[in-house]
Motif scaffolding. Structure first.
Motif, PDB file in Angstrom:
ATOM      1  N   ASP A 241       0.849  -1.252   0.081  1.00 41.94           N
ATOM      2  CA  ASP A 241      -0.101  -0.083  -0.037  1.00 41.94           C
ATOM      3  C   ASP A 241       0.854   1.319   0.061  1.00 41.94           C
ATOM      4  O   ASP A 241       1.784   1.300   0.774  1.00 41.94           O
ATOM      5  CB  ASP A 241      -0.919  -0.098   1.297  1.00 41.94           C
ATOM      6  CG  ASP A 241      -1.389   1.265   1.462  1.00 41.94           C
ATOM      7  OD1 ASP A 241      -2.625   1.488   0.819  1.00 41.94           O
ATOM      8  OD2 ASP A 241      -1.095   2.210   2.297  1.00 41.94           O
ATOM      9  N   ASP A 243       0.958   4.174   1.436  1.00 45.04           N
ATOM     10  CA  ASP A 243       1.427   4.753   2.713  1.00 45.04           C
ATOM     11  C   ASP A 243       2.426   3.771   3.507  1.00 45.04           C
ATOM     12  O   ASP A 243       3.360   4.175   3.968  1.00 45.04           O
ATOM     13  CB  ASP A 243       0.212   5.123   3.567  1.00 45.04           C
ATOM     14  CG  ASP A 243      -0.434   6.267   3.023  1.00 45.04           C
ATOM     15  OD1 ASP A 243       0.069   6.987   2.443  1.00 45.04           O
ATOM     16  OD2 ASP A 243      -1.537   6.328   3.655  1.00 45.04           O
ATOM     17  N   GLU A 244       2.178   2.575   3.347  1.00 47.80           N
ATOM     18  CA  GLU A 244       2.987   1.466   3.953  1.00 47.80           C
ATOM     19  C   GLU A 244       4.650   1.551   3.285  1.00 47.80           C
ATOM     20  O   GLU A 244       5.441   1.485   3.827  1.00 47.80           O
ATOM     21  CB  GLU A 244       2.257   0.030   3.990  1.00 47.80           C
ATOM     22  CG  GLU A 244       1.218  -0.146   4.788  1.00 47.80           C
ATOM     23  CD  GLU A 244       0.539  -1.386   4.826  1.00 47.80           C
ATOM     24  OE1 GLU A 244       1.197  -2.415   3.989  1.00 47.80           O
ATOM     25  OE2 GLU A 244      -0.520  -1.581   5.392  1.00 47.80           O
ATOM     26  N   GLN A 268       1.917  12.564   9.302  1.00 43.24           N
ATOM     27  CA  GLN A 268       0.881  11.470   9.975  1.00 43.24           C
ATOM     28  C   GLN A 268       1.624  11.446  11.387  1.00 43.24           C
ATOM     29  O   GLN A 268       2.579  11.564  11.794  1.00 43.24           O
ATOM     30  CB  GLN A 268       1.124  10.191   9.297  1.00 43.24           C
ATOM     31  CG  GLN A 268       0.854  10.165   7.767  1.00 43.24           C
ATOM     32  CD  GLN A 268       1.230   8.798   7.287  1.00 43.24           C
ATOM     33  OE1 GLN A 268       0.022   8.233   6.891  1.00 43.24           O
ATOM     34  NE2 GLN A 268       2.192   8.394   6.838  1.00 43.24           N
ATOM     35  N   ARG A 272       0.419   6.221  13.744  1.00 44.07           N
ATOM     36  CA  ARG A 272       0.132   5.798  12.298  1.00 44.07           C
ATOM     37  C   ARG A 272       1.196   5.386  11.860  1.00 44.07           C
ATOM     38  O   ARG A 272       0.954   4.327  11.224  1.00 44.07           O
ATOM     39  CB  ARG A 272      -0.492   6.859  11.818  1.00 44.07           C
ATOM     40  CG  ARG A 272      -0.844   6.902  10.118  1.00 44.07           C
ATOM     41  CD  ARG A 272      -1.955   5.724   9.762  1.00 44.07           C
ATOM     42  NE  ARG A 272      -2.086   5.893   8.438  1.00 44.07           N
ATOM     43  CZ  ARG A 272      -2.944   4.772   7.908  1.00 44.07           C
ATOM     44  NH1 ARG A 272      -3.316   3.705   8.538  1.00 44.07           N
ATOM     45  NH2 ARG A 272      -3.123   4.885   6.867  1.00 44.07           N
ATOM     46  N   CYS A 273       2.317   5.917  11.818  1.00 44.34           N
ATOM     47  CA  CYS A 273       3.573   5.157  11.182  1.00 44.34           C
ATOM     48  C   CYS A 273       4.053   4.278  11.725  1.00 44.34           C
ATOM     49  O   CYS A 273       4.419   3.259  10.982  1.00 44.34           O
ATOM     50  CB  CYS A 273       4.771   6.405  11.219  1.00 44.34           C
ATOM     51  SG  CYS A 273       4.290   7.868  10.316  1.00 44.34           S
ATOM     52  N   SER A 275       1.972   1.796  13.227  1.00 43.15           N
ATOM     53  CA  SER A 275       1.114   0.906  12.709  1.00 43.15           C
ATOM     54  C   SER A 275       1.533   0.409  11.394  1.00 43.15           C
ATOM     55  O   SER A 275       1.374  -0.753  10.933  1.00 43.15           O
ATOM     56  CB  SER A 275      -0.131   1.629  13.001  1.00 43.15           C
ATOM     57  OG  SER A 275      -1.452   0.588  12.343  1.00 43.15           O
ATOM     58  N   LEU A 276       1.595   1.418  10.421  1.00 42.07           N
ATOM     59  CA  LEU A 276       1.934   0.967   9.005  1.00 42.07           C
ATOM     60  C   LEU A 276       3.263   0.154   8.717  1.00 42.07           C
ATOM     61  O   LEU A 276       3.051  -0.748   8.087  1.00 42.07           O
ATOM     62  CB  LEU A 276       2.174   2.453   7.953  1.00 42.07           C
ATOM     63  CG  LEU A 276       0.907   3.347   7.843  1.00 42.07           C
ATOM     64  CD1 LEU A 276       1.239   4.564   7.283  1.00 42.07           C
ATOM     65  CD2 LEU A 276       0.026   2.610   6.870  1.00 42.07           C
ATOM     66  N   TYR A 279       2.193  -3.371   9.979  1.00 39.27           N
ATOM     67  CA  TYR A 279       1.547  -4.146   8.979  1.00 39.27           C
ATOM     68  C   TYR A 279       2.382  -4.290   7.957  1.00 39.27           C
ATOM     69  O   TYR A 279       2.261  -5.356   7.241  1.00 39.27           O
ATOM     70  CB  TYR A 279       0.061  -3.184   8.567  1.00 39.27           C
ATOM     71  CG  TYR A 279      -0.902  -3.314   9.404  1.00 39.27           C
ATOM     72  CD1 TYR A 279      -1.467  -4.629   9.891  1.00 39.27           C
ATOM     73  CD2 TYR A 279      -1.416  -2.293  10.311  1.00 39.27           C
ATOM     74  CE1 TYR A 279      -2.617  -4.656  10.888  1.00 39.27           C
ATOM     75  CE2 TYR A 279      -2.373  -2.302  11.006  1.00 39.27           C
ATOM     76  CZ  TYR A 279      -2.904  -3.413  11.411  1.00 39.27           C
ATOM     77  OH  TYR A 279      -3.884  -3.642  12.285  1.00 39.27           O
ATOM     78  N   ALA A 280       3.290  -3.231   7.338  1.00 40.67           N
ATOM     79  CA  ALA A 280       4.047  -3.719   6.132  1.00 40.67           C
ATOM     80  C   ALA A 280       4.992  -4.879   6.360  1.00 40.67           C
ATOM     81  O   ALA A 280       5.258  -5.605   5.507  1.00 40.67           O
ATOM     82  CB  ALA A 280       4.816  -2.410   5.888  1.00 40.67           C
TER      83      ALA A 280
END
Length: 290
Positions: A241, A243-244, A268, A272-273, A275-276, A279-280
């Motif tokens: 994604d 952002d990721e 951001q 949020r960063c 978390s990204l 997930y990445a």
């Protein structure tokens, strides 16, 4: 000898929806930088509710010439008419001049042609707003590192970053009054970088980064061999994604601090960063499993 062009006062914003002919769509033949400066100029026309008649009366040029200018259609328009229109719109001249020159080079205009048309217009020096200058100094190094990841050629990376700041200056009042200036600026940078980057299967090609990193090695004289695992990881990062992908690129490939620098640069929150990134990395780890 220079002459003053388009010295009429800028038109005040009007209610959108007035009768009159509006500019047609941007031509498919317009180059990358040409399109980049046409879009905010056309948006200024729209926000002020202006027609081609309005622009013709105030600029002193015909509706046909102005229509060709705003569409990027056919012959690349000289600086005189461009200057006249942006004066009517009340836009800053200096960033538009930078962009106009870059787009003229993109259109294969000779340096003599460019200099001649610039010299036809008398202009006063301009400096960016103080807040823009401060912001630019705070993020320039990170922006350049990001651009170099996708555009290893230094000239291309500098061009993308400089274009970002010129476009930001061009729309500074709107951008600075928005909810998240840093996020707006980051999206602007990303768009200017990715539009220039090589792509593979519809995704930006990060493999070029491997050839300029310390992970490449020479096993045969005169040939650079890139580790297969690195190539596979770069391909996987490219498919994340957006952002990721940005967070991983800034963290792993640019070496920026995930907790402080990356949140500031991308506009951001720290949470949020983080978390990204989490997930990445889970996605990337899943792709490595057999």
């Amino acid at each position: 000898m220079t002459r003053a062009v388009g010295v009429g006062r800028p038109l005040a914003p009007r209610t959108v929806g007035r009768r009159g002919r509006k500019p047609g769509p941007i031509s498919e033949s317009a180059g990358l930088t040409h399109r980049a400066w046409l879009e905010p100029v056309r948006e200024a026309v729209r926000l002020r509710g202006l027609t081609l008649d309005d622009l013709a009366v105030r600029s002193g040029y015909s509706k046909t010439r102005i229509s060709e200018l705003l569409r990027g259609n056919g012959y690349y328009q000289p600086w005189e008419i461009t200057f006249s229109v942006i004066r009517v719109l009340g836009l800053p001249v200096q960033p538009l001049l930078h962009l106009w020159i870059a787009a003229a080079c993109e259109a294969d205009k000779e340096p003599g042609w460019i200099r001649h048309h610039i010299q036809q217009v008398a202009r006063e020096p301009e400096t960016p707003p103080v807040a823009l200058r401060a912001f630019r100094e705070n993020v320039r190094a990170a922006y350049h590192a990001y651009a170099r990841t996708f555009l290893p050629a230094g000239e291309d990376a500098r061009g993308a970053v400089d274009e970002t700041f010129d476009l930001l200056w061009l729309s500074w009042e709107t951008a600075a009054g928005g909810e998240n200036l840093r996020r707006h600026a980051w999206h602007l940078l990303r768009s200017r970088v990715l539009v220039r980057a090589n792509h593979r299967d519809g995704y930006p090609d990060l493999r070029t980064a491997a050839f300029s990193s310390g992970d490449a090695h020479e096993s045969v004289p005169g040939h650079v061999v890139v580790l297969p695992d690195l190539v596979n990881r770069l391909d996987a990062i490219a498919r994340l994604d957006p952002d990721e992908r940005d967070v991983v690129v800034l963290d792993e490939l640019c070496g920026l601090d995930l907790a402080e620098t990356i949140p500031y640069v991308t506009g951001q929150s720290r949470a949020r960063c983080l978390s990204l990134a989490r997930y990445a990395r889970a996605t990337l780890e899943g792709l490595r499993r057999p």
